[in-house]
Structures are given as C-alpha cells and as structure tokens.
Design a protein around this motif. Structure first.
Motif: not given
Length: 204
Positions: A43-44, A148, A166, A168, A177
């Motif tokens: 995940v980032e 995410p 994403t 975000d 990431s």
C-alpha cells in the motif's frame, strides 16, 4: 488604457494562467497468476510524510530501447521520472501517465514482469510485513473510497506488486508507496481497458 494599467492586467493574467496550469493534473497523451496474493498488495504511505515531486523528466519515449516487440502490448514504468508508458500491440495507441512510485530504493523492484490479473473492483489486505510494522492497520478494506487501490488494479507476476489507482491524488508524482505503482483513478481505468492479461511490463 494606460501603459501601466495594461502591464498590470497582463501580469495578473499571466499569474492566473500559470496558477491554473500548475493546479491541473497532467493528462494522459494519446499518440502465471498468483491466486494466494490476489487480494493483497503493497500500500501507499501517508502523503503527509516527507516526499517530493519530480516532473522534470516526464517525457514521451519510444518502445524500441526497452522491448523486443509489443506483442500483447507493453507497459514501461519509469520510476525515476515517475511515469507509466503504454503501447498497444499494433503500436497505434500510446499513453503516458504520471504515477506514484516507491518511497525508497529498498522498496523498489525493477525488471521484467507481466500483467497476470485484472481486478475491476479491488479490495486490499496488508502484507505480513506491513502488519508487523503497523499492527493497528485493518486486516481488510473492501472496494470503495477508503480502499488504497483506487478503482482498478493490474496484478503483476511478482507477489504483492500492482499497478493500481488511488483516491488520494496528492500521491501522484511522488515517492509515496511501499512498492506499488499508483495512477489517478481515471488513468488506471483507461489503462485497465487497454491492457490484457499477458501484457508485458518493464520497471526501470
């Protein structure tokens, strides 16, 4: 209108235009399945950590220096310039997308792989290493705005590695990431339609 007023209005117009350009995201330009890892990924990280943008090397490339052919299509991930390139098999379609990339060199993997699974509605499970580092993280997040992985995910032949969306958008263009490559949701949705299982992928 006096010369002074004309100069003032011209300056204001230039500054407003420059601000709008900087605020606009870069647009895409047209010119062996591991079942056990299907719901997991790297995940980032939180974008509020110290990360920097780099758009200075964002440029179009030719496929020939990187692939022997474009059979099944080809995806080039340029980690240094934080860009993803796609060529269709017949080379009639070329796309260039800004991306997020791994935060550090030890999280970065380079080399040849391929798309092994296309996930139209990804869910996320933290990897064992991530749970060890962050025991407070949830064990599972289903599809939706908190996921995410965004709206689409392309699984690679390397366990836990994905090209995904994403929610975000601040992460795009950044080292943000833990290993995966992130795209704007609208870009991963486009790439998802273009790429096939078997599309060759090279990370450099």
């Amino acid at each position: 209108m006096s010369n002074d007023r004309f100069k003032l209005n011209s300056r204001r117009g230039f500054l407003a235009g420059s601000a709008a350009m900087l605020a606009t995201p870069a647009l895409a330009q047209t010119t062996g399945l591991d079942v056990n890892s299907a719901a997991t990924t790297v995940v980032e990280r939180d974008v509020t950590e110290s990360v920097k943008r780099n758009i200075s090397s964002f440029r179009t490339l030719s496929w020939e220096p990187y692939f022997d052919n474009t059979k099944n299509g080809a995806i080039l991930v340029d980690i240094d310039s934080r860009a993803v390139h796609y060529w269709s098999e017949d080379q009639s379609v070329y796309k260039l997308y800004p991306s997020s990339v791994p935060l550090t060199q030890d999280l970065t993997r380079r080399g040849r792989t391929r798309v092994t699974l296309k996930d139209p509605s990804p869910s996320w499970r933290p990897t064992p290493n991530m749970i060890e580092r962050n025991p407070e993280w949830p064990p599972f997040i289903g599809p939706g705005p908190d996921n995410p992985l965004g709206t689409r995910s392309l699984h690679l032949s390397w366990q836990y590695y994905r090209i995904h969306g994403t929610h975000d958008t601040r992460k795009i263009g950044r080292k943000s990431s833990n290993g995966c490559i992130g795209l704007y949701n609208e870009h991963i949705e486009e790439l998802y339609e273009l790429a096939n299982v078997g599309t060759q992928v090279l990370l450099i």
